[in-house]
Design a protein around this motif. Structure first.
Motif, mmCIF file in Angstrom:
data_model
loop_
_atom_site.group_PDB
_atom_site.id
_atom_site.type_symbol
_atom_site.label_atom_id
_atom_site.label_comp_id
_atom_site.label_asym_id
_atom_site.label_seq_id
_atom_site.Cartn_x
_atom_site.Cartn_y
_atom_site.Cartn_z
ATOM 1 N N LYS A 92 10.091 3.301 5.769
ATOM 2 C CA LYS A 92 8.810 3.440 5.075
ATOM 3 C C LYS A 92 8.756 4.660 4.150
ATOM 4 C CE LYS A 92 5.110 2.818 7.756
ATOM 5 N NZ LYS A 92 4.324 1.626 7.397
ATOM 6 N N ILE A 93 9.523 5.693 4.458
ATOM 7 C CA ILE A 93 9.504 6.918 3.642
ATOM 8 C C ILE A 93 10.586 6.806 2.580
ATOM 9 C CG2 ILE A 93 9.845 9.403 3.651
ATOM 10 C CD1 ILE A 93 8.742 9.433 6.508
ATOM 11 N N GLY A 129 8.079 -6.250 -0.421
ATOM 12 C CA GLY A 129 6.994 -6.345 0.559
ATOM 13 C C GLY A 129 6.935 -5.124 1.440
ATOM 14 N N ARG A 130 6.341 -5.316 2.596
ATOM 15 C CA ARG A 130 6.105 -4.200 3.503
ATOM 16 C C ARG A 130 7.336 -3.900 4.342
ATOM 17 N NH1 ARG A 130 0.076 -6.078 5.437
ATOM 18 N NH2 ARG A 130 -0.824 -6.026 3.367
ATOM 19 N N ALA A 131 7.490 -2.623 4.661
ATOM 20 C CA ALA A 131 8.612 -2.223 5.511
ATOM 21 C C ALA A 131 8.436 -2.808 6.900
ATOM 22 C CB ALA A 131 8.691 -0.693 5.592
ATOM 23 N N ALA A 132 9.536 -3.080 7.542
ATOM 24 C CA ALA A 132 9.463 -3.599 8.907
ATOM 25 C C ALA A 132 8.789 -2.597 9.809
ATOM 26 C CB ALA A 132 10.878 -3.899 9.425
ATOM 27 N N GLY A 133 8.040 -3.118 10.790
ATOM 28 C CA GLY A 133 7.385 -2.238 11.719
ATOM 29 C C GLY A 133 5.935 -2.020 11.368
ATOM 30 N N ARG A 145 0.869 -1.177 0.000
ATOM 31 C CA ARG A 145 0.000 0.000 0.000
ATOM 32 C C ARG A 145 0.904 1.225 0.000
ATOM 33 N NH1 ARG A 145 -3.111 -1.237 5.303
ATOM 34 N NH2 ARG A 145 -2.422 -3.375 5.277
ATOM 35 N N ILE A 146 0.653 2.156 -0.917
ATOM 36 C CA ILE A 146 1.549 3.294 -1.124
ATOM 37 C C ILE A 146 0.770 4.601 -0.987
ATOM 38 C CG2 ILE A 146 2.943 4.508 -2.860
ATOM 39 C CD1 ILE A 146 3.675 1.737 -3.970
ATOM 40 N N PHE A 155 4.417 2.065 2.449
ATOM 41 C CA PHE A 155 5.463 3.006 2.068
ATOM 42 C C PHE A 155 4.824 4.349 1.722
ATOM 43 C CE2 PHE A 155 7.108 -1.178 0.803
ATOM 44 C CZ PHE A 155 8.321 -1.196 1.484
ATOM 45 N N VAL A 156 5.530 5.441 2.070
ATOM 46 C CA VAL A 156 5.134 6.782 1.663
ATOM 47 C C VAL A 156 6.193 7.284 0.689
ATOM 48 C CG1 VAL A 156 4.654 9.140 2.393
ATOM 49 C CG2 VAL A 156 3.972 7.224 3.853
ATOM 50 N N LEU A 157 5.733 7.811 -0.452
ATOM 51 C CA LEU A 157 6.657 8.289 -1.473
ATOM 52 C C LEU A 157 6.544 9.805 -1.597
ATOM 53 C CD1 LEU A 157 6.056 5.618 -4.300
ATOM 54 C CD2 LEU A 157 7.443 5.450 -2.217
ATOM 55 N N PRO A 158 7.397 10.573 -0.905
ATOM 56 C CA PRO A 158 7.410 12.028 -1.098
ATOM 57 C C PRO A 158 8.064 12.344 -2.446
ATOM 58 C CG PRO A 158 8.465 11.373 0.982
ATOM 59 C CD PRO A 158 8.355 10.162 0.132
#
Length: 367
Positions: A317-318, A363-367, A215-216, A271-274
């Motif tokens: 995540k960023i 996959g998903r970031a840890a945490g 999910r982004i 993840f967040v994509l600035p």
């Protein structure tokens, strides 16, 4: 069955898939402005065998302005009730189903609505407004619980943004200074529009996260028309690749609480994509012209706060992104562009976004 909410955890509450049916016919005073939907909601309470059950637990769903909860089931349950079948009246209210033919055509989802046994007291609030809340009190049991509601949605809306929250109360020794944790989350439910959807549950593509795709959340500033078009191309590329992308230009056919949309979108993302740009950098340096790019500034501040509080988690995540024509000098310093990896996209393809896709594909970031 729409699986969008499936697997979302709200503390001790876990959401399951929804069944959504379009209702026809509807009352004249409704048909001019709204479409009506019968929704079957499913959710689990996580009740462990080795600890006391919560004294109460509740789940709440908030809908966009202009959407109304016409009725809900259960409304008020004071004691254990047996399983029963319900139907809808001409005014879209739930009533017990009597033997014999009903007002709805045979096979309609509204003709016979089965509901399971209710073992605990249930309190319902919000009917007539833009939210619904069910609170279960006493003798809570684990497993799946089912509820129903009738939603009135403005004509033309094809997808409904929902904000969900879960809360519960568990007695703990005062000296431990513990309190139960609930949380908010958001998801989007597709609404059936075709005539055949009146005859069967809505079949939609399952949430991409069930296939392991991330999910982004795309965070960016509306610098100018060209930059917005570039971000749109980037969004389309990620969606075609298979990601579940939270993007501010999707779902604009209904009103939106931007505060909730941004916060829940960031928190539920993998993840967040600035996206680097002059205006996004200015937002991070408090150098924006008054009243401009407020959403980008709001997003940046939330991300900077999360980095400050949980640096290890949110550094993973960023993922700052540089689109074609942009520069690493436009990445906010809070995201540590000189010592933390950023991702340069040279074209909207797997090869052009090779380093980014390698991280997202893991996959998903840890945490």
């Amino acid at each position: 069955m729409d699986m969008s909410p499936n697997g979302i955890r709200l503390g001790a509450v876990e959401l399951r898939g929804w069944q959504v049916h379009k209702l026809d016919p509807v009352p004249d005073d409704v048909s001019g402005q709204w479409s009506a939907y019968l929704v079957r909601v499913n959710y689990d309470f996580a009740v462990a065998d080795d600890i006391p059950a919560p004294q109460w637990a509740e789940v709440r769903f908030e809908f966009p302005p202009g959407t109304f909860v016409a009725d809900a089931l259960p409304r008020s349950v004071e004691e254990t009730t047996s399983a029963a079948a319900y139907t809808l009246t001409s005014q879209l209210n739930f009533v017990r189903r009597e033997a014999g033919p009903g007002r709805w055509r045979p096979g309609s989802a509204a003709d016979t609505i089965p509901m399971p046994v209710f073992l605990s007291r249930v309190e319902c609030t919000g009917v007539g407004g833009d939210f619904v809340r069910w609170r279960h009190v006493g003798a809570l049991t684990g497993g799946t619980h089912t509820a129903g509601l009738v939603l009135l949605v403005p004509h033309g809306v094809e997808a409904l943004a929902v904000v969900a929250s879960g809360t519960y109360h568990l007695e703990t020794p005062p000296e431990l200074k513990l309190r139960p944790v609930g949380r908010r989350d958001s998801f989007t439910v597709a609404l059936p529009t075709a005539t055949r959807a009146q005859q069967q549950p809505l079949a939609v593509v399952r949430e991409r996260r069930e296939r392991g795709a991330p999910r982004i959340f795309i965070s960016y500033a509306h610098d100018n028309r060209e930059h917005k078009a570039a971000v749109r191309q980037f969004h389309d590329f990620l969606t075609d690749w298979g990601a579940d992308v939270h993007y501010d230009q999707n779902g604009l056919d209904s009103q939106r609480n931007w505060d909730k949309w941004i916060v829940t979108g960031i928190l539920r993302s993998d993840f967040v994509l600035p996206i680097a740009s002059p205006a996004y950098l200015a937002a991070s340096q408090d150098e924006l012209p008054p009243g401009q790019h407020k959403a980008a500034e709001f997003e940046y501040l939330r991300l900077a706060d999360l980095l400050h509080r949980e640096r290890e988690t949110w550094t993973k995540k960023i993922l700052p992104v540089i689109l074609p024509g942009r520069s690493a000098d436009e990445i906010p310093l809070s995201f540590l562009p000189g010592i933390v990896t950023h991702h340069t996209v040279t074209s909207y393809s797997a090869e052009g976004a090779r380093t980014l896709i390698a991280v997202l594909g893991g996959g998903r970031a840890a945490g």
